[in-house]
Design an enzyme around this catalytic site. Sequence first.
Site, PDB file in Angstrom:
ATOM      1  N   LYS A 256     -11.104  -7.360  -6.398  1.00  0.00           N
ATOM      2  CA  LYS A 256     -12.297  -6.522  -6.522  1.00  0.00           C
ATOM      3  C   LYS A 256     -12.049  -5.226  -7.254  1.00  0.00           C
ATOM      4  O   LYS A 256     -12.887  -4.749  -8.005  1.00  0.00           O
ATOM      5  CB  LYS A 256     -12.822  -6.187  -5.127  1.00  0.00           C
ATOM      6  CG  LYS A 256     -13.475  -7.348  -4.426  1.00  0.00           C
ATOM      7  CD  LYS A 256     -14.273  -6.829  -3.237  1.00  0.00           C
ATOM      8  CE  LYS A 256     -14.616  -7.952  -2.293  1.00  0.00           C
ATOM      9  NZ  LYS A 256     -13.960  -7.804  -0.988  1.00  0.00           N
TER      10      LYS A 256
ATOM     11  N   LYS B  38       0.844  -1.211   0.000  1.00  0.00           N
ATOM     12  CA  LYS B  38       0.000   0.000   0.000  1.00  0.00           C
ATOM     13  C   LYS B  38       0.878   1.259   0.000  1.00  0.00           C
ATOM     14  O   LYS B  38       0.547   2.249  -0.638  1.00  0.00           O
ATOM     15  CB  LYS B  38      -0.928   0.030   1.225  1.00  0.00           C
ATOM     16  CG  LYS B  38      -2.005  -1.024   1.189  1.00  0.00           C
ATOM     17  CD  LYS B  38      -3.116  -0.677   0.219  1.00  0.00           C
ATOM     18  CE  LYS B  38      -4.177  -1.756   0.235  1.00  0.00           C
ATOM     19  NZ  LYS B  38      -5.089  -1.762  -0.869  1.00  0.00           N
TER      20      LYS B  38
ATOM     21  N   LYS C 173      -3.748 -11.980  -9.158  1.00  0.00           N
ATOM     22  CA  LYS C 173      -4.987 -12.653  -8.758  1.00  0.00           C
ATOM     23  C   LYS C 173      -6.208 -11.825  -9.130  1.00  0.00           C
ATOM     24  O   LYS C 173      -6.124 -10.606  -9.271  1.00  0.00           O
ATOM     25  CB  LYS C 173      -4.972 -12.956  -7.262  1.00  0.00           C
ATOM     26  CG  LYS C 173      -4.965 -11.737  -6.367  1.00  0.00           C
ATOM     27  CD  LYS C 173      -5.234 -12.109  -4.915  1.00  0.00           C
ATOM     28  CE  LYS C 173      -5.524 -10.847  -4.108  1.00  0.00           C
ATOM     29  NZ  LYS C 173      -6.007 -11.052  -2.771  1.00  0.00           N
TER      30      LYS C 173
HETATM   31  P1  AMP Z   1     -11.229  -9.629  -0.092  1.00  0.00           P
HETATM   32  O1  AMP Z   1     -11.975  -9.492  -1.375  1.00  0.00           O
HETATM   33  O2  AMP Z   1      -9.796  -9.239  -0.235  1.00  0.00           O
HETATM   34  O3  AMP Z   1     -11.929  -9.007   1.084  1.00  0.00           O
HETATM   35  O4  AMP Z   1     -11.173 -11.198   0.195  1.00  0.00           O
HETATM   36  C1  AMP Z   1     -12.237 -11.939   0.764  1.00  0.00           C
HETATM   37  C2  AMP Z   1     -11.872 -13.408   0.762  1.00  0.00           C
HETATM   38  O5  AMP Z   1     -11.753 -13.902  -0.596  1.00  0.00           O
HETATM   39  C3  AMP Z   1     -10.535 -13.742   1.442  1.00  0.00           C
HETATM   40  O6  AMP Z   1     -10.669 -14.952   2.182  1.00  0.00           O
HETATM   41  C4  AMP Z   1      -9.568 -13.914   0.281  1.00  0.00           C
HETATM   42  O7  AMP Z   1      -8.521 -14.792   0.606  1.00  0.00           O
HETATM   43  C5  AMP Z   1     -10.475 -14.522  -0.799  1.00  0.00           C
HETATM   44  N1  AMP Z   1      -9.979 -14.158  -2.160  1.00  0.00           N
HETATM   45  C6  AMP Z   1      -9.932 -12.914  -2.704  1.00  0.00           C
HETATM   46  N2  AMP Z   1      -9.443 -12.938  -3.977  1.00  0.00           N
HETATM   47  C7  AMP Z   1      -9.165 -14.252  -4.254  1.00  0.00           C
HETATM   48  C8  AMP Z   1      -8.654 -14.942  -5.420  1.00  0.00           C
HETATM   49  N3  AMP Z   1      -8.356 -14.307  -6.552  1.00  0.00           N
HETATM   50  N4  AMP Z   1      -8.513 -16.293  -5.339  1.00  0.00           N
HETATM   51  C9  AMP Z   1      -8.837 -16.956  -4.191  1.00  0.00           C
HETATM   52  N5  AMP Z   1      -9.330 -16.371  -3.068  1.00  0.00           N
HETATM   53  C10 AMP Z   1      -9.496 -15.029  -3.088  1.00  0.00           C
END
Ligand code: AMP
Length: 332
Positions: A198, A113, A195
């Site tokens: 969002k 960040k 990866k």
């Molecule tokens: P976040 O969107 O960062 O709040 O992530 C919410 C959950 O989704 C967390 O448990 C992350 O590890 C999982 N997650 C987010 N992006 C990925 C991805 N591309 N592949 C697998 N798991 C993901």
Amino acid sequence: MSKEIVVSGIRSTGHLHLGNYFGAIQNYVLMQENYDCYFFVADYHSLTTHPDPKDLKANVFRVVAENIASGLNPDKVALYAQSDVPEIPELYLMLNMLAYVGELEKVPTFKEKVRTQPENVNAGLLTYPVLMAADILIHRAVKVPVGKDQEQHLEMARNFAVRFNNRYGNFFPEPQVFRFNNDTVKIMSLDGSGKMSKSENENNTIYLSDSDDTIRKKIMKAKTDAGPIAPNTEMPDYIQNLFLLMHLASRKEIVDIYRSQYNNCNIRYGDMKKQLAEDMAAFVRPIREHATELQKDETTLRMILKEGAEKARASASVTIEGARKLIGINYY
Ligand code: AMP
Ligand code: TRP
């Protein structure tokens, strides 16, 4: 025997995508049957990036709706907003006294960040892992279903738990990352760059809210190449990702056909993507339609959040009372 306690959270920073679904939510749905589950929308965490106040509520409601549409049952789990549980910021404050600036500055997500948004390196970003530890320890959880990207944060939560226990007496269990079958799913962006996430790379991320046509278009544009030239060649990661998506959305016989075509060097990626696009669209469709319906019914969503917060606070208040006593805050 009492059930093991599970906690996990998803930030309300945008639309949920296939990475969230296969990396996290699918595990939640499996866990709800056999564990005492607390799943929440990490709206406080999302404030680190200063979202527009007029978007916040819709984002939180959408995350809740998309989780329910994916199979989470609010009668079986506590589904709540982080900001509805004031015991979490209280524990966060206590844990901040046990977290060292030096260790927080070394966290890779923080360093990233600092690099990518130097104009907004706020103290909330620095203490992000402390708030996350409070989210987990507030229910004295033992299992945390999260993707691979969150492992370091979990390690810090364990460190803070141990530090508290050493100073004040044994109170918090050490939470562990949990995945069914030890399967770490990581979904890559469709262009093969990092990866699926969002906020970045919208055209290469498939959201649970995407229409059939949008899904088709995105998949048809996914990165491929001229195909293997020698039998049984190792797959490049972007091709592996397409096979992973196919494995998640299509019937096994179909995956087997394309896998053997790959191994025999006669695969046509255009055909594979067409098949994947149809199967993925069919997979996402019922989730999208259900989530859209749920989002129209704000009264029900509000009630679900309220009931979730009541369940979460019942557990959180016991922890806070215990922590206060151990620290010596028991004046009355
Ligand atoms: P976040 O969107 O960062 O709040 O992530 C919410 C959950 O989704 C967390 O448990 C992350 O590890 C999982 N997650 C987010 N992006 C990925 C991805 N591309 N592949 C697998 N798991 C993901
Ligand atoms: N940091 C997590 C993510 O970005 C979200 C999160 C916040 C979380 N608090 C949590 C996950 C507690 C598990 C447990 O994905």
